[in-house]
Design a protein around this motif. Structure first.
Motif, PDB file in Angstrom:
ATOM      1  N   GLY A   1       0.805  -1.220   0.000  1.00 47.67           N
ATOM      2  CA  GLY A   1       0.000   0.000   0.000  1.00 47.67           C
ATOM      3  C   GLY A   1       0.833   1.263   0.000  1.00 47.67           C
ATOM      4  O   GLY A   1       0.578   2.188  -0.775  1.00 47.67           O
ATOM      5  N   THR A   2       1.855   1.309   0.845  1.00 45.05           N
ATOM      6  CA  THR A   2       2.679   2.526   0.910  1.00 45.05           C
ATOM      7  C   THR A   2       3.523   2.701  -0.346  1.00 45.05           C
ATOM      8  O   THR A   2       3.686   3.820  -0.837  1.00 45.05           O
ATOM      9  CB  THR A   2       3.565   2.521   2.165  1.00 45.05           C
ATOM     10  OG1 THR A   2       4.301   1.298   2.237  1.00 45.05           O
ATOM     11  CG2 THR A   2       2.742   2.713   3.432  1.00 45.05           C
ATOM     12  N   ALA A   3       4.051   1.609  -0.889  1.00 43.62           N
ATOM     13  CA  ALA A   3       4.851   1.722  -2.117  1.00 43.62           C
ATOM     14  C   ALA A   3       3.982   2.169  -3.289  1.00 43.62           C
ATOM     15  O   ALA A   3       4.390   3.020  -4.090  1.00 43.62           O
ATOM     16  CB  ALA A   3       5.532   0.393  -2.433  1.00 43.62           C
ATOM     17  N   ARG A   4       2.784   1.615  -3.383  1.00 43.27           N
ATOM     18  CA  ARG A   4       1.887   2.017  -4.477  1.00 43.27           C
ATOM     19  C   ARG A   4       1.385   3.439  -4.279  1.00 43.27           C
ATOM     20  O   ARG A   4       1.164   4.161  -5.252  1.00 43.27           O
ATOM     21  CB  ARG A   4       0.749   1.016  -4.598  1.00 43.27           C
ATOM     22  CG  ARG A   4       1.260  -0.319  -5.132  1.00 43.27           C
ATOM     23  CD  ARG A   4       0.206  -1.391  -5.138  1.00 43.27           C
ATOM     24  NE  ARG A   4       0.775  -2.645  -5.640  1.00 43.27           N
ATOM     25  CZ  ARG A   4       0.299  -3.849  -5.372  1.00 43.27           C
ATOM     26  NH1 ARG A   4      -0.784  -3.977  -4.629  1.00 43.27           N
ATOM     27  NH2 ARG A   4       0.886  -4.913  -5.859  1.00 43.27           N
ATOM     28  N   ALA A   5       1.232   3.867  -3.035  1.00 42.42           N
ATOM     29  CA  ALA A   5       0.868   5.257  -2.766  1.00 42.42           C
ATOM     30  C   ALA A   5       1.993   6.189  -3.212  1.00 42.42           C
ATOM     31  O   ALA A   5       1.737   7.263  -3.776  1.00 42.42           O
ATOM     32  CB  ALA A   5       0.557   5.454  -1.284  1.00 42.42           C
ATOM     33  N   LEU A   6       3.233   5.793  -2.971  1.00 42.05           N
ATOM     34  CA  LEU A   6       4.371   6.575  -3.451  1.00 42.05           C
ATOM     35  C   LEU A   6       4.322   6.694  -4.968  1.00 42.05           C
ATOM     36  O   LEU A   6       4.450   7.791  -5.516  1.00 42.05           O
ATOM     37  CB  LEU A   6       5.687   5.930  -3.027  1.00 42.05           C
ATOM     38  CG  LEU A   6       6.951   6.501  -3.682  1.00 42.05           C
ATOM     39  CD1 LEU A   6       7.201   7.934  -3.225  1.00 42.05           C
ATOM     40  CD2 LEU A   6       8.151   5.623  -3.393  1.00 42.05           C
TER      41      LEU A   6
ATOM     42  N   LEU B   1      10.547   4.190   6.954  1.00 41.66           N
ATOM     43  CA  LEU B   1      10.690   5.349   6.066  1.00 41.66           C
ATOM     44  C   LEU B   1       9.322   5.912   5.687  1.00 41.66           C
ATOM     45  O   LEU B   1       9.096   7.129   5.717  1.00 41.66           O
ATOM     46  CB  LEU B   1      11.446   4.957   4.791  1.00 41.66           C
ATOM     47  CG  LEU B   1      12.921   4.651   4.951  1.00 41.66           C
ATOM     48  CD1 LEU B   1      13.435   3.888   3.737  1.00 41.66           C
ATOM     49  CD2 LEU B   1      13.708   5.928   5.160  1.00 41.66           C
ATOM     50  N   ALA B   2       8.417   5.024   5.306  1.00 41.91           N
ATOM     51  CA  ALA B   2       7.090   5.434   4.840  1.00 41.91           C
ATOM     52  C   ALA B   2       6.271   6.124   5.922  1.00 41.91           C
ATOM     53  O   ALA B   2       5.360   6.893   5.618  1.00 41.91           O
ATOM     54  CB  ALA B   2       6.334   4.222   4.301  1.00 41.91           C
ATOM     55  N   THR B   3       6.598   5.859   7.184  1.00 41.26           N
ATOM     56  CA  THR B   3       5.871   6.470   8.295  1.00 41.26           C
ATOM     57  C   THR B   3       6.603   7.654   8.918  1.00 41.26           C
ATOM     58  O   THR B   3       6.090   8.279   9.844  1.00 41.26           O
ATOM     59  CB  THR B   3       5.589   5.427   9.391  1.00 41.26           C
ATOM     60  OG1 THR B   3       6.832   4.883   9.831  1.00 41.26           O
ATOM     61  CG2 THR B   3       4.664   4.334   8.893  1.00 41.26           C
TER      62      THR B   3
ATOM     63  N   ASP C   1      14.614   8.463   8.754  1.00 44.22           N
ATOM     64  CA  ASP C   1      14.841   9.312   7.583  1.00 44.22           C
ATOM     65  C   ASP C   1      15.751   8.608   6.577  1.00 44.22           C
ATOM     66  O   ASP C   1      16.513   7.705   6.922  1.00 44.22           O
ATOM     67  CB  ASP C   1      15.383  10.695   7.976  1.00 44.22           C
ATOM     68  CG  ASP C   1      16.784  10.649   8.518  1.00 44.22           C
ATOM     69  OD1 ASP C   1      17.719  10.642   7.698  1.00 44.22           O
ATOM     70  OD2 ASP C   1      16.939  10.615   9.754  1.00 44.22           O
ATOM     71  N   PHE C   2      15.628   9.018   5.335  1.00 45.38           N
ATOM     72  CA  PHE C   2      16.290   8.378   4.201  1.00 45.38           C
ATOM     73  C   PHE C   2      17.808   8.324   4.386  1.00 45.38           C
ATOM     74  O   PHE C   2      18.424   7.279   4.217  1.00 45.38           O
ATOM     75  CB  PHE C   2      15.930   9.160   2.932  1.00 45.38           C
ATOM     76  CG  PHE C   2      16.177   8.425   1.654  1.00 45.38           C
ATOM     77  CD1 PHE C   2      15.204   7.623   1.098  1.00 45.38           C
ATOM     78  CD2 PHE C   2      17.382   8.565   0.975  1.00 45.38           C
ATOM     79  CE1 PHE C   2      15.404   6.953  -0.100  1.00 45.38           C
ATOM     80  CE2 PHE C   2      17.602   7.905  -0.219  1.00 45.38           C
ATOM     81  CZ  PHE C   2      16.610   7.095  -0.752  1.00 45.38           C
TER      82      PHE C   2
ATOM     83  N   TRP D   1       9.414  12.511  -1.133  1.00 45.47           N
ATOM     84  CA  TRP D   1       8.033  12.038  -1.115  1.00 45.47           C
ATOM     85  C   TRP D   1       7.692  11.290   0.170  1.00 45.47           C
ATOM     86  O   TRP D   1       6.583  10.755   0.302  1.00 45.47           O
ATOM     87  CB  TRP D   1       7.766  11.160  -2.333  1.00 45.47           C
ATOM     88  CG  TRP D   1       7.919  11.935  -3.595  1.00 45.47           C
ATOM     89  CD1 TRP D   1       9.051  12.047  -4.364  1.00 45.47           C
ATOM     90  CD2 TRP D   1       6.939  12.753  -4.216  1.00 45.47           C
ATOM     91  NE1 TRP D   1       8.811  12.878  -5.429  1.00 45.47           N
ATOM     92  CE2 TRP D   1       7.515  13.326  -5.365  1.00 45.47           C
ATOM     93  CE3 TRP D   1       5.610  13.055  -3.924  1.00 45.47           C
ATOM     94  CZ2 TRP D   1       6.830  14.187  -6.211  1.00 45.47           C
ATOM     95  CZ3 TRP D   1       4.921  13.907  -4.755  1.00 45.47           C
ATOM     96  CH2 TRP D   1       5.524  14.471  -5.898  1.00 45.47           C
ATOM     97  N   LEU D   2       8.614  11.244   1.095  1.00 41.91           N
ATOM     98  CA  LEU D   2       8.407  10.558   2.369  1.00 41.91           C
ATOM     99  C   LEU D   2       8.201  11.572   3.486  1.00 41.91           C
ATOM    100  O   LEU D   2       8.763  12.655   3.439  1.00 41.91           O
ATOM    101  CB  LEU D   2       9.626   9.683   2.682  1.00 41.91           C
ATOM    102  CG  LEU D   2       9.934   8.584   1.658  1.00 41.91           C
ATOM    103  CD1 LEU D   2      11.258   7.928   1.973  1.00 41.91           C
ATOM    104  CD2 LEU D   2       8.821   7.565   1.590  1.00 41.91           C
ATOM    105  N   PRO D   3       7.428  11.280   4.497  1.00 45.79           N
ATOM    106  CA  PRO D   3       6.686  10.055   4.751  1.00 45.79           C
ATOM    107  C   PRO D   3       5.387   9.989   3.945  1.00 45.79           C
ATOM    108  O   PRO D   3       4.890  11.003   3.479  1.00 45.79           O
ATOM    109  CB  PRO D   3       6.399  10.101   6.250  1.00 45.79           C
ATOM    110  CG  PRO D   3       6.301  11.552   6.562  1.00 45.79           C
ATOM    111  CD  PRO D   3       7.299  12.224   5.633  1.00 45.79           C
ATOM    112  N   ILE D   4       4.860   8.808   3.832  1.00 42.26           N
ATOM    113  CA  ILE D   4       3.618   8.578   3.103  1.00 42.26           C
ATOM    114  C   ILE D   4       2.438   8.554   4.078  1.00 42.26           C
ATOM    115  O   ILE D   4       1.413   9.153   3.822  1.00 42.26           O
ATOM    116  CB  ILE D   4       3.719   7.250   2.312  1.00 42.26           C
ATOM    117  CG1 ILE D   4       4.847   7.385   1.268  1.00 42.26           C
ATOM    118  CG2 ILE D   4       2.396   6.890   1.643  1.00 42.26           C
ATOM    119  CD1 ILE D   4       5.366   6.091   0.732  1.00 42.26           C
TER     120      ILE D   4
END
Length: 131
Positions: A42-47, A93-95, A99-100, A122-125
């Motif tokens: 879900g988070t990858a597809r949201a990205l 990372l997504a939350t 940090d990257f 584009w993070l966080p999602i």
């Protein structure tokens, strides 16, 4: 009809919340594989939906690989710009719990190619509060 990769923000948030304890507490029990898979996908597809394009590939094996970020399209062989990590690191990372740059410095995230770092913008999602 929505496509296979359609993103419902409410479903993505719910999937992340189901694994949130695992992300915020290192002593928490690891969630079931389907719960982790749902949050990662879900988070990858949201990205990919938020940052459409084909110049960077984000890989979170064994669950998902998406292309994102506008720019030159990759068509043959290995893509020149790749971000790859494990499911827990991706979800951190997504939350916004990691940090990257810290993930790269720790070796938990591989970012190859000149455009891979653009994913960080584009993070966080699905932001979660830090414990």
């Amino acid at each position: 009809m929505a496509g296979r990769n359609a993103v419902d923000p409410a479903q993505v948030r719910a999937a992340v919340l189901r694994v949130a304890e695992w992300l915020t507490d290192s002593d928490a029990t690891t969630p079931a594989r389907p719960e982790i898979a749902a949050a990662v996908r879900g988070t990858a597809r949201a990205l990919a939906s938020s940052a459409p394009g084909h110049s960077v590939e984000v890989r979170v094996p064994p669950f998902v690989a998406v292309q994102c970020i506008e720019g030159p399209r990759h068509t043959r062989g290995n893509p020149p710009n790749v971000v790859e990590t494990d499911p827990r690191t991706w979800l951190l990372l997504a939350t916004g719990l990691l940090d990257f740059e810290t993930a790269v410095d720790s070796g938990k995230l591989s970012a190859s190619g000149s455009r891979a770092i653009e994913v960080a913008a584009w993070l966080p999602i699905v932001p979660l509060p830090r414990p």
